[in-house]
Design a protein around this motif. Structure first.
Motif, mmCIF file in Angstrom:
data_model
loop_
_atom_site.group_PDB
_atom_site.id
_atom_site.type_symbol
_atom_site.label_atom_id
_atom_site.label_comp_id
_atom_site.label_asym_id
_atom_site.label_seq_id
_atom_site.Cartn_x
_atom_site.Cartn_y
_atom_site.Cartn_z
ATOM 1 N N ARG A 252 1.057 -1.496 0.203
ATOM 2 C CA ARG A 252 0.013 0.299 -0.133
ATOM 3 C C ARG A 252 0.924 1.489 0.477
ATOM 4 O O ARG A 252 1.981 1.543 0.636
ATOM 5 N N THR A 253 0.145 1.998 -0.667
ATOM 6 C CA THR A 253 1.248 3.427 -1.085
ATOM 7 C C THR A 253 0.479 4.058 0.646
ATOM 8 O O THR A 253 -0.403 4.628 1.258
ATOM 9 N N ALA A 254 1.641 5.195 0.713
ATOM 10 C CA ALA A 254 1.263 6.163 2.349
ATOM 11 C C ALA A 254 0.190 7.461 2.144
ATOM 12 O O ALA A 254 -0.146 7.424 2.470
ATOM 13 N N GLU A 255 -0.208 7.478 0.561
ATOM 14 C CA GLU A 255 -0.866 8.281 -0.164
ATOM 15 C C GLU A 255 -2.184 7.735 0.133
ATOM 16 O O GLU A 255 -3.810 8.236 0.081
ATOM 17 N N GLU A 256 -2.281 6.541 -0.375
ATOM 18 C CA GLU A 256 -3.680 5.879 -0.093
ATOM 19 C C GLU A 256 -3.978 5.470 0.894
ATOM 20 O O GLU A 256 -5.592 5.315 1.270
ATOM 21 N N ARG A 257 -2.866 5.388 2.157
ATOM 22 C CA ARG A 257 -3.459 5.372 3.585
ATOM 23 C C ARG A 257 -3.836 6.349 3.865
ATOM 24 O O ARG A 257 -4.996 6.662 4.982
ATOM 25 N N GLU A 258 -3.461 7.106 3.860
ATOM 26 C CA GLU A 258 -3.708 8.438 4.359
ATOM 27 C C GLU A 258 -5.287 9.554 4.284
ATOM 28 O O GLU A 258 -6.544 9.763 4.200
#
Ligand SMILES: Cc1ncc(C[n+]2csc(CCOP(=O)(O)OP(=O)(O)O)c2C)c(N)n1
Length: 323
Positions: A252-258
């Motif tokens: 998972r990317t940090a952007e998607e989690r955010e």
């Protein structure tokens, strides 16, 4: 919709309790206070609570390895659950089940279990028992998107249709089975359509929206109680964290989690809906937050101080009584 203000407070309290419980479990696990594996449910609260709001203690649910939310939504006591997760003797299963195996028959919680795809056959059994005894209770199974691929699930759905059993198959599509994306792993991608293929009504709803889940469940449960047979609901949401506590989440990317935390939080969405509609005010909800935090804090403190099972306890709970 047939929800009173008290129902709305109850729904918020349950969702907030799941979140607070899990945030505390995360901290305690990281601190080395909790043995075994822990899989957190945060981000999926509207699914468990939206479903269980239509159920009574006489109705049964079967859950997964990610079961804390289902247990709390079904009314299992937070204190007994925390003691269980800490592996303590006075936990709800005597400290011998832990995070993945919480059951509480008095609340109709017939078992979280670590076997992926394990709950549907159990729910079908409970529904068959209810129908045979002439009771009007229903049974619900929770399964993930990954679990929806298991043969046990197909067998359970088929039998439920053939025998017209009062059972609801809930598929929580949180986007991942461990680190494998749903889009990659689920043939046809549409879990609800797949269930429909077995000959039952099935619908896909926004699993971050308590109201959508509640409405779909109420319809399915009403039909089941009236002898209308099984249904399926796919609730689409995202888990906030990893597959398990400690998962580095390289998939998972940090952007998607955010993005998920900011836009897919069932608690924020619920709060906005009920305050904007003037149904509840922010102060009421803040008071719930404070009460829940105090309850969870007390549960964790008492769990940390409680006794472990003894060697003799291994000899108890080996054989089932009449059920
Ligand atoms: C029968 C079986 N196969 C494999 C596993 C290992 N396993 C545990 S959780 C999991 C992924 C489950 O994904 P999903 O059903 O989507 O549920 P989620 O973790 O997303 O809630 C797997 C493969 C298992 N516990 N049981």
């Amino acid at each position: 919709m047939q929800l009173s203000r008290d129902d709305l407070v109850k729904a918020y309290r349950l969702m907030r309790t799941i979140r607070a419980f899990e945030e505390r479990v995360f901290v305690e696990f990281e601190s080395g206070n909790i043995p075994g594996f822990v899989h957190l449910y945060s981000g999926q609260e509207a699914s468990a609570v939206g479903v269980c709001m239509s159920l009574t203690d006489a109705d049964k649910i079967g859950s997964t390895h990610r079961g804390h939310g289902h247990c709390i939504a079904k009314g299992v006591e937070v204190r007994g659950m925390m003691h269980e997760i800490y592996g303590r003797r006075d936990g709800v299963c005597g400290g011998k089940g832990g995070s993945m195996h919480i059951a509480d028959f008095d609340k109709g919680m017939i078992g979280a279990n670590a076997i992926v795809g394990g709950a549907p056959p159990l729910a079908v059994g409970a529904a068959l028992a209810a129908k045979t005894k002439g009771e009007d209770s229903v049974a619900v199974s929770f399964t993930g998107d990954g679990g929806s691929n298991q043969g046990t699930v197909f067998e359970a759905m088929n039998l439920a249709v053939v025998l017209q059993l009062p059972v609801l198959f809930v598929f929580e599509n949180n986007g991942f089975g461990e680190g494998t994306g749903h889009d990659y792993a689920v043939g046809s991608r549409d879990i609800a359509k797949r269930a429909e293929g077995f000959g039952m009504p099935a619908t896909r709803v926004d699993g971050t929206d308590f109201f959508a889940v509640y409405e779909a469940t109420r319809e399915a449960v009403t039909r089941a109680r009236a002898g209308g047979g099984p249904s399926a609901i796919e609730t689409v949401n995202r888990r906030f964290g990893g597959h398990f506590c400690g998962d580095p989440m390289l998939y998972r990317t940090a952007e998607e989690r955010e993005h998920t935390r900011l836009n897919k939080d069932p608690l924020t969405i619920f709060r906005r809906r009920v305050t904007e509609a003037g149904l509840l005010d922010g102060d009421q909800l803040d008071a719930v937050d404070a009460a829940v935090l105090a309850e969870v804090d007390e549960a964790a403190r008492s769990a940390g101080a409680a006794d472990f099972p003894t060697a003799r306890d291994l000899e108890t709970d080996v054989y089932a009584g009449a059920y």
